[in-house]
Every structure is written in structure tokens, then in C-alpha cells.
Scaffold this active site. Structure first.
Site, short mmCIF file in Angstrom:
data_model
loop_
_atom_site.label_atom_id
_atom_site.label_comp_id
_atom_site.label_asym_id
_atom_site.label_seq_id
_atom_site.Cartn_x
_atom_site.Cartn_y
_atom_site.Cartn_z
N ASP A 8 0.84 -1.21 0.00
CA ASP A 8 0.00 0.00 0.00
C ASP A 8 0.87 1.26 0.00
OD1 ASP A 8 -2.44 1.31 -0.01
OD2 ASP A 8 -2.53 1.42 2.18
N ASN A 56 -11.14 -2.72 -5.05
CA ASN A 56 -10.40 -1.75 -5.87
C ASN A 56 -11.10 -1.43 -7.20
OD1 ASN A 56 -7.16 -2.94 -4.76
ND2 ASN A 56 -8.28 -1.14 -4.08
C1 IPE Z 1 -5.38 -2.81 -0.07
O1 IPE Z 1 -5.09 -1.46 -0.21
C2 IPE Z 1 -5.39 -3.48 -1.41
C3 IPE Z 1 -4.08 -3.61 -2.07
C4 IPE Z 1 -2.93 -3.23 -1.57
C5 IPE Z 1 -4.11 -4.24 -3.35
P1 IPE Z 1 -6.25 -0.36 -0.34
O2 IPE Z 1 -5.55 0.94 -0.49
O3 IPE Z 1 -7.21 -0.73 -1.39
O4 IPE Z 1 -6.96 -0.49 1.08
P2 IPE Z 1 -7.84 0.57 1.88
O5 IPE Z 1 -8.90 1.06 0.95
O6 IPE Z 1 -6.92 1.67 2.31
O7 IPE Z 1 -8.37 -0.20 3.06
C1 IPE Z 2 -1.67 0.23 -3.37
O1 IPE Z 2 -1.48 1.60 -3.37
C2 IPE Z 2 -1.96 -0.31 -4.74
C3 IPE Z 2 -3.33 -0.81 -4.91
C4 IPE Z 2 -4.27 -0.77 -4.01
C5 IPE Z 2 -3.65 -1.43 -6.16
P1 IPE Z 2 -2.69 2.62 -3.32
O2 IPE Z 2 -3.09 2.94 -4.72
O3 IPE Z 2 -3.77 2.15 -2.43
O4 IPE Z 2 -1.97 3.87 -2.69
P2 IPE Z 2 -2.56 4.88 -1.61
O5 IPE Z 2 -3.03 4.07 -0.45
O6 IPE Z 2 -3.68 5.61 -2.28
O7 IPE Z 2 -1.41 5.75 -1.26
MG MG Z 3 -4.16 2.37 -0.46
#
Ligand code: IPE
Ligand code: IPE
Ligand code: MG
Length: 244
Positions: A8, A56
């Protein structure tokens, strides 16, 4: 040892630099390559990476398209490296909502790397732990015993052959976001503030060191011997307890 990572912080990494979120995902894909190679050189036998959750899909369509494109490109680009490093690649999660091109790339990677024995890399795409558990429950025969039901759910959740030992989440949030809920019943959780694109072999080594410093008790007492018999008794008790 089974390590799972919630990768993340890609978006915030990019925003911090005044870049579009897609640049964060590109940098995140480079981090995947570094961390997989470092993991394959370590004692890790199974590495599960959370690449895309069922939730997602809620993101804007251009971000979703970009993530899917990156996934396919890197998959195609990294297969030969995985073969050379003895890494077997398998995917968990739904495939029916992915593009046919991506499904073909996934099947190709799984086929080509099937003989890898150094490490299994599980990539979770369109994955939801709750959906996996519900699917397993629906598929189980109605007359299954508690132990049988526990085994079937575990199998369907991809817990076999081992639960998660260490779960790492980068990016500073302290939650599981529907990842490996069944398999992480006794996982050690390590949360790091580093955004995923900056995570590397040193971050992995630090998390492994923290894991080794933890005392795992599995509900027992610190001095309880961890024999195979004790584990079997624990499994029986746990399946009784879960079914109640
Ligand atoms: C979890 O991250 C999913 C992945 C890393 C693929 P998210 O960014 O989607 O999670 P939330 O929304 O902060 O809980
Ligand atoms: C994780 O990074 C990747 C996926 C969830 C696919 P994020 O896209 O959630 O990055 P933040 O949390 O918005 O910084
Ligand atoms: Mg995230």
C-alpha cells in the site's frame, strides 16, 4: 515460512512528488521485482502479494485500466526471471472479471513457472478473503464434519500447505482490507510507514528480524513444546471452537 504483503501507498508516494497516481503504481511494480528477488534469496517459501482487491474496482476506470495494464506487462516481462530464479507463480482471486489478455498472461506465467521449487509467489488479483471463505462454505457438503469443513475452507482459502506466518503492510495504515483473513489467524503483523514504491530488501530484512524477535504462542503458554501432536490437538480444538 509464508510471508504476505499488503503493498500500500503507491498513490501517496506519487502525490508526495507531484506525480499522477499512475507513476506511483509504476514505481510500485519496480518494487515488486526487487522484493520478490530478495524473498527468493531468503528463507521465505511462499510469498503472497496483494495486487488488486475486489473493492479496488471502485476506483476510477482509468486507474483500474492502468493497474491491469501494468500487471499484464510486468507479468509478461518477469516470467523468464521467475523461471531462472526457481519461482513458481500462482494467482488467487477471481478471473472471470479480468480481461481475456490478462487471463492468458496469468495462465502462461503459471504454466511456465510450474516447476519452480525455490519459492511460490502467490499474487492476489480481484481478491477478497470474505468471498473466498463464503465460496468455500457454499461448496462444502452439508453433512461435512467440523474437521472436514475446517479442512475444506482452509483448502479453498489457499491456506494449504501453510498459514501466513508474517503479514506486512506498507503505507502506514493498520488494517487488513479483506486480505487472507482465514490464513492470518495467528500471523504476526508488521506495519511499516514506508510507501510501497520505497520498500526494498532492507525493509523486508527488518520485518523478518522483527518477526524473529516475536514470541508466537498460538494460544498456549510460552514454554509449551511445539510438537506435531500438540499441533494436531490444537487444530482439532480450533475446528471445534470455530464450528460452535
Ligand atoms: C489494499 O489497499 C489493497 C491492495 C494493496 C491491493 P487499499 O488501499 O485498497 O486499502 P484501503 O482502501 O486503504 O483499506
Ligand atoms: C496500493 O497503493 C496499490 C493498490 C491498491 C492497487 P494505493 O493505490 O492504495 O496507494 P494509496 O493508499 O492511495 O497511497
Ligand atoms: Mg491504499
Amino acid at each position: 515460512m509464508h510471508v504476505a504483503i499488503i503493498m500500500d501507498g503507491n498513490g501517496r508516494w506519487a502525490e508526495q512528488r507531484g506525480l499522477p497516481r499512475t507513476e506511483g503504481h509504476r514505481a510500485g511494480a519496480r518494487a515488486v521485482r526487487r522484493v520478490v528477488e530478495a524473498a527468493a534469496r531468503s528463507s521465505i517459501e511462499r510469498l503472497t502479494l496483494y495486487a488488486f482487491s475486489c473493492d479496488n474496482w471502485e476506483r476510477p476506470a482509468d486507474e483500474v485500466d492502468n493497474l491491469m495494464l501494468l500487471l499484464r506487462r510486468h507479468l509478461i516481462g518477469q516470467v523468464a526471471r521467475c523461471v531462472n530464479n526457481g519461482v513458481r507463480v500462482v494467482f488467487i482471486g477471481r478471473r472471470d472479471r479480468l480481461s481475456p489478455d490478462l487471463v492468458r498472461a496469468i495462465e502462461h506465467a503459471e504454466r511456465l513457472t510450474a516447476a519452480g521449487t525455490r519459492m511460490t509467489l502467490q499474487v492476489a488479483v480481484d481478491y477478497s478473503a470474505r468471498a473466498a471463505i463464503i465460496g468455500a462454505a457454499q461448496a462444502a457438503p452439508a453433512d461435512a464434519s467440523r474437521a472436514e469443513f475446517s479442512r475444506l475452507v482452509g483448502e479453498a482459502c489457499h491456506a494449504a500447505p501453510g498459514d501466513v506466518d508474517l503479514l506486512i503492510r506498507t503505507g502506514g495504515e493498520r488494517r487488513l482490507s479483506d486480505f487472507l483473513l482465514w490464513e492470518s489467524a495467528y500471523a504476526e503483523l508488521v506495519f511499516v510507514d514506508t510507501y510501497w514504491p520505497d520498500f526494498d530488501e532492507h525493509g523486508l530484512a527488518a520485518a523478518l528480524a522483527e518477526f524473529r524477535a516475536r514470541e508466537r504462542r498460538f494460544g498456549g503458554l510460552p514454554a509449551e513444546p511445539r510438537t506435531a501432536g500438540a499441533q494436531a490437538a490444537r487444530d482439532d480444538r480450533a475446528s471445534d471452537c470455530r464450528a460452535d
